[in-house]
Design an enzyme around this catalytic site. Structure first.
Site, PDB file in Angstrom:
ATOM      1  N   LYS A 161      -0.899  -9.258   2.958  1.00  0.00           N
ATOM      2  CA  LYS A 161      -0.203  -8.577   3.957  1.00  0.00           C
ATOM      3  C   LYS A 161      -0.799  -7.965   4.744  1.00  0.00           C
ATOM      4  O   LYS A 161      -1.872  -7.236   4.395  1.00  0.00           O
ATOM      5  CB  LYS A 161       1.052  -8.092   3.790  1.00  0.00           C
ATOM      6  CG  LYS A 161       2.352  -7.676   4.652  1.00  0.00           C
ATOM      7  CD  LYS A 161       3.290  -7.123   4.797  1.00  0.00           C
ATOM      8  CE  LYS A 161       3.044  -5.919   4.083  1.00  0.00           C
ATOM      9  NZ  LYS A 161       2.649  -4.516   4.825  1.00  0.00           N
ATOM     10  N   GLU A 213      -1.350  -5.279   8.840  1.00  0.00           N
ATOM     11  CA  GLU A 213      -0.593  -4.576   9.696  1.00  0.00           C
ATOM     12  C   GLU A 213      -1.329  -4.874  10.803  1.00  0.00           C
ATOM     13  O   GLU A 213      -2.609  -4.802  11.382  1.00  0.00           O
ATOM     14  CB  GLU A 213      -0.657  -3.389   9.066  1.00  0.00           C
ATOM     15  CG  GLU A 213       0.248  -2.873   8.212  1.00  0.00           C
ATOM     16  CD  GLU A 213       0.560  -1.036   7.950  1.00  0.00           C
ATOM     17  OE1 GLU A 213      -0.129  -0.353   9.376  1.00  0.00           O
ATOM     18  OE2 GLU A 213       0.784  -0.945   6.831  1.00  0.00           O
ATOM     19  N   ASP A 235      -1.065  -6.245  -0.059  1.00  0.00           N
ATOM     20  CA  ASP A 235      -0.730  -6.257   0.852  1.00  0.00           C
ATOM     21  C   ASP A 235      -2.759  -5.380   1.183  1.00  0.00           C
ATOM     22  O   ASP A 235      -3.492  -4.840   0.096  1.00  0.00           O
ATOM     23  CB  ASP A 235      -0.212  -4.376   0.702  1.00  0.00           C
ATOM     24  CG  ASP A 235       0.097  -3.828   2.201  1.00  0.00           C
ATOM     25  OD1 ASP A 235      -0.275  -4.844   3.142  1.00  0.00           O
ATOM     26  OD2 ASP A 235       1.521  -3.051   2.108  1.00  0.00           O
ATOM     27  N   ASP A 250       0.782  -1.043   0.234  1.00  0.00           N
ATOM     28  CA  ASP A 250       0.090  -0.485   0.159  1.00  0.00           C
ATOM     29  C   ASP A 250       0.546   1.255   0.212  1.00  0.00           C
ATOM     30  O   ASP A 250      -0.050   2.113   0.101  1.00  0.00           O
ATOM     31  CB  ASP A 250      -0.691   0.169   1.188  1.00  0.00           C
ATOM     32  CG  ASP A 250      -0.744  -0.439   2.680  1.00  0.00           C
ATOM     33  OD1 ASP A 250       0.686  -0.341   2.621  1.00  0.00           O
ATOM     34  OD2 ASP A 250      -1.106   0.660   3.638  1.00  0.00           O
ATOM     35  N   SER A 251       2.564   1.289   0.511  1.00  0.00           N
ATOM     36  CA  SER A 251       3.608   2.201  -0.063  1.00  0.00           C
ATOM     37  C   SER A 251       3.045   2.545  -1.447  1.00  0.00           C
ATOM     38  O   SER A 251       3.774   3.678  -1.609  1.00  0.00           O
ATOM     39  CB  SER A 251       4.926   1.770   0.421  1.00  0.00           C
ATOM     40  OG  SER A 251       4.308   0.155  -0.649  1.00  0.00           O
ATOM     41  N   GLU A 262       8.905  -3.623  11.435  1.00  0.00           N
ATOM     42  CA  GLU A 262       9.175  -2.166  10.516  1.00  0.00           C
ATOM     43  C   GLU A 262       9.854  -1.562  11.861  1.00  0.00           C
ATOM     44  O   GLU A 262       9.168  -1.535  12.765  1.00  0.00           O
ATOM     45  CB  GLU A 262       8.141  -2.267   9.544  1.00  0.00           C
ATOM     46  CG  GLU A 262       8.718  -0.204   8.988  1.00  0.00           C
ATOM     47  CD  GLU A 262       7.768  -0.398   8.124  1.00  0.00           C
ATOM     48  OE1 GLU A 262       6.811  -1.401   7.586  1.00  0.00           O
ATOM     49  OE2 GLU A 262       7.832   0.867   7.554  1.00  0.00           O
TER      50      GLU A 262
HETATM   51  O1  KIV Z   1       3.755  -0.953   1.762  1.00  0.00           O
HETATM   52  C1  KIV Z   1       4.804  -1.732   1.849  1.00  0.00           C
HETATM   53  O2  KIV Z   1       5.398  -1.597   0.846  1.00  0.00           O
HETATM   54  C2  KIV Z   1       4.566  -2.469   2.974  1.00  0.00           C
HETATM   55  C3  KIV Z   1       6.601  -2.242   3.091  1.00  0.00           C
HETATM   56  C4  KIV Z   1       7.501  -1.971   3.024  1.00  0.00           C
HETATM   57  C5  KIV Z   1       6.784  -4.215   3.973  1.00  0.00           C
HETATM   58  O3  KIV Z   1       4.053  -2.635   3.938  1.00  0.00           O
END
Ligand code: KIV
Length: 290
Positions: free
Chosen positions: A120, A122, A91, A52-53, A189
């Site tokens: 993934k 959080e 994500d 999600d970055s 992280e």
């Molecule tokens: O969204 C992302 O890029 C991440 C990584 C930095 C682990 O969660």
């Protein structure tokens, strides 16, 4: 020296990743947000994360909170179309796994239907119920603890976590809980290296660190950070292996200069006219001219 070996044929499925990790092989993960970044990363890394970055790295957002399922699906589709050999993890964006089990399963299951191998998400103890529900539906889950960017408002900024005794102990407990809930790996992280080392030795699943020291079972960095494509503040944990931004801008400026001074295109970059047509176009007169 080239670090690029021939593209291995073996698809990195979950059991392959688990086997490699048990053999002590360090896991390498990076992000990809489109077909170009996926094709560059795929022969090199073990895990590709459609993170999600994408919100802050590619979409100009200040943080990841506005990233939606529609945005993630759009970017996941682009990456999945390249059929990567690396394990493909998608994500779960903010609010996609908070509003109830059914919606969480639908969102995560949708990622798998679009080509992801795993998702993934959080968070620690509060997310255990959702993680169990996903794993029960055969959806592999990677956990994410420590500096979780979706908690930016609770954390009061992007700050290193686990520096107070109760936070550190809470993180170690959370890591155990996520493992018990069925996570196949954990991203750690922005936490002290010693805390990440303690978490890693206490778990049987691999940890993948980002700003969490060298003792994790693997490392992840954002693609654009590794290649020096991001401008502005660079976190302490990033090592840029290229000056990508400058290299690309220089190349573009070179092309622009060549256009302006007439050096581009050259005859090799132009198409020739078939024989006999030259006279025809020379003798042609514009429609309206008398
Ligand atoms: O969204 C992302 O890029 C991440 C990584 C930095 C682990 O969660």
């Amino acid at each position: 020296m080239s670090y690029i070996s021939e593209r291995p044929v073996e698809r990195i499925t979950l059991p392959v990743l688990q086997r490699w990790s048990q053999e002590g092989r360090r896991i390498v993960m990076t992000t990809a947000y489109d077909a170009v970044t996926a094709r560059i990363a795929d022969p090199i890394v073990d895990v590709i994360l459609v993170g999600d970055s994408v919100g802050n790295v590619c979409l100009g957002l200040d943080n990841t909170l506005p990233v939606s399922m529609a945005m993630m699906n759009h970017h996941l589709d682009a990456v999945a179309r390249t059929k990567p050999r690396a394990l493909l993890v998608a994500d779960m964006p903010f609010l996609s796994f908070h509003l109830g089990v059914e919606e969480t399963i639908r969102n995560a299951g949708g990622f798998l239907q679009r080509g992801a191998d795993a998702v993934k998400l959080e968070g620690g103890a509060k997310r255990v119920q959702m993680i169990r529900a996903l794993v029960d539906c055969e959806i592999p889950v990677m956990g994410h603890l420590g500096l979780t960017p979706q908690s930016v408002n609770i954390m009061g900024g992007f700050k290193v976590q686990g520096r107070k005794a109760d936070d550190a102990l809470c993180l170690l407990d959370d890591a155990q809980r996520l493992q018990e809930a069925g996570c196949f790996a954990l991203v750690l992280e922005g936490i002290p290296a010693e805390l990440a080392a303690r978490a890693t030795e206490s778990l049987s699943i691999p940890t993948i660190g980002i700003g969490a020291g060298a003792s994790c079972s693997g490392q992840v960095l954002v693609f654009h950070d590794v290649l020096g494509l991001t401008e502005g503040h660079r976190p302490k944990f990033v090592r840029a292996y290229s000056t990508g931004f400058q290299l690309l801008q220089d190349a573009l400026a070179h092309w622009a200069a060549d256009v302006r001074n007439g050096a581009f295109p050259a005859s090799e970059e132009s198409y020739g006219l078939p024989e006999g047509l030259n006279d025809a176009i020379t003798n042609w007169t514009p429609f309206n001219s008398n």
